[in-house]
Scaffold this motif. Structure first.
Motif, PDB file in Angstrom:
ATOM      1  N   PRO A  27       0.835  -1.207   0.000  1.00 44.85           N
ATOM      2  CA  PRO A  27       0.000   0.000   0.000  1.00 44.85           C
ATOM      3  C   PRO A  27       0.872   1.262   0.000  1.00 44.85           C
ATOM      4  N   TRP A  28       0.548   2.167  -0.877  1.00 48.83           N
ATOM      5  CA  TRP A  28       1.201   3.480  -0.940  1.00 48.83           C
ATOM      6  C   TRP A  28       0.202   4.475  -0.382  1.00 48.83           C
ATOM      7  N   VAL A  29       0.613   5.286   0.586  1.00 47.10           N
ATOM      8  CA  VAL A  29      -0.311   6.120   1.351  1.00 47.10           C
ATOM      9  C   VAL A  29       0.060   7.593   1.227  1.00 47.10           C
ATOM     10  N   ILE A  30      -0.961   8.415   0.974  1.00 47.30           N
ATOM     11  CA  ILE A  30      -0.826   9.868   1.062  1.00 47.30           C
ATOM     12  C   ILE A  30      -1.694  10.283   2.237  1.00 47.30           C
ATOM     13  N   ALA A  42     -17.790   2.443   3.847  1.00 46.60           N
ATOM     14  CA  ALA A  42     -17.843   2.234   5.294  1.00 46.60           C
ATOM     15  C   ALA A  42     -17.931   3.570   5.990  1.00 46.60           C
ATOM     16  N   TYR A  43     -18.711   3.636   7.032  1.00 45.16           N
ATOM     17  CA  TYR A  43     -18.864   4.874   7.779  1.00 45.16           C
ATOM     18  C   TYR A  43     -17.887   4.918   8.951  1.00 45.16           C
ATOM     19  N   GLU A  44     -16.632   4.641   8.630  1.00 44.60           N
ATOM     20  CA  GLU A  44     -15.533   4.687   9.584  1.00 44.60           C
ATOM     21  C   GLU A  44     -14.228   4.741   8.785  1.00 44.60           C
ATOM     22  N   ALA A  45     -13.148   5.007   9.461  1.00 40.46           N
ATOM     23  CA  ALA A  45     -11.845   5.071   8.811  1.00 40.46           C
ATOM     24  C   ALA A  45     -11.321   3.661   8.590  1.00 40.46           C
ATOM     25  N   LEU A  46     -11.119   3.294   7.330  1.00 44.95           N
ATOM     26  CA  LEU A  46     -10.503   2.017   6.982  1.00 44.95           C
ATOM     27  C   LEU A  46      -9.162   2.258   6.339  1.00 44.95           C
ATOM     28  N   SER A  47      -8.359   1.212   6.286  1.00 43.02           N
ATOM     29  CA  SER A  47      -7.054   1.269   5.644  1.00 43.02           C
ATOM     30  C   SER A  47      -6.829  -0.034   4.897  1.00 43.02           C
ATOM     31  N   ILE A  48      -6.041   0.000   3.846  1.00 39.77           N
ATOM     32  CA  ILE A  48      -5.706  -1.225   3.123  1.00 39.77           C
ATOM     33  C   ILE A  48      -4.985  -2.196   4.035  1.00 39.77           C
ATOM     34  N   ALA A  49      -4.071  -1.667   4.851  1.00 35.33           N
ATOM     35  CA  ALA A  49      -3.316  -2.534   5.766  1.00 35.33           C
ATOM     36  C   ALA A  49      -4.255  -3.234   6.727  1.00 35.33           C
TER      37      ALA A  49
END
Length: 164
Positions: free
Chosen positions: A35-38, A157-164
């Motif tokens: 995952p590349w994150v900004i 989703a009604y929350e913060a998700l991340s690929i990780a």
């Protein structure tokens, strides 16, 4: 009264509306294998870099999440001849450069993710937050190749998700 997110200084005003907090890409264009994150934290960002460094690839990933396919035009900053080189399929396969073929008069793209054992997943994810209403939303797409076509799975989703 809404609480102020940690990313804001006490002098900054809380603005109503959803702001991009984080954008992530996995196996999208040449952003490969992790995952590349900004991490924008709701702030304004300026993408800079050399030609071919991935600026348009990231912007096109965000467009893929937000704009319907029939209205989407990739690589807007490029000359008109290069715009047609990019589409969802080329990003999912990791197209880069071109190679000449002795059997034909044309060339074909080099692909990062063409010949792996199983179809590699591409994932795009954007997390937005509205500081005034204290609401979060994550938009995501999982894309993969299936018999020569791009297949998709959408995530909200009604929350913060991340690929990780």
């Amino acid at each position: 009264m809404p609480t102020r997110p940690k990313s804001l200084n006490p002098d900054q005003t809380v603005v109503a509306g959803f702001c991009l907090q984080r954008f992530e890409a996995l196996n999208w264009g040449t952003f490969d294998q992790r995952p590349w994150v900004i991490d924008l934290q709701g702030n304004i960002a300026l993408l800079t870099g050399l030609n071919g460094s991935g600026k348009s690839t990231l912007v096109d990933g965000l467009l893929t999440l937000l704009v319907p396919n029939r209205r989407r035009s990739y690589n807007q900053a490029s000359s008109s001849s290069r715009k047609k080189e990019r589409d969802e399929k080329s990003y999912v396969q990791g197209a880069y450069g071109r190679t000449r073929s002795d059997e034909s008069y044309g060339s074909k793209p080099k692909l990062l993710r063409e010949n792996r054992e199983k179809s590699t997943l591409s994932v795009l994810l954007a997390y937005f937050s509205d500081c005034a209403s204290q609401q979060d939303i994550t938009l995501g797409q999982v894309l993969w190749m299936d018999e020569g076509s791009v297949r998709k799975f959408f995530v909200i989703a009604y929350e913060a998700l991340s690929i990780a």
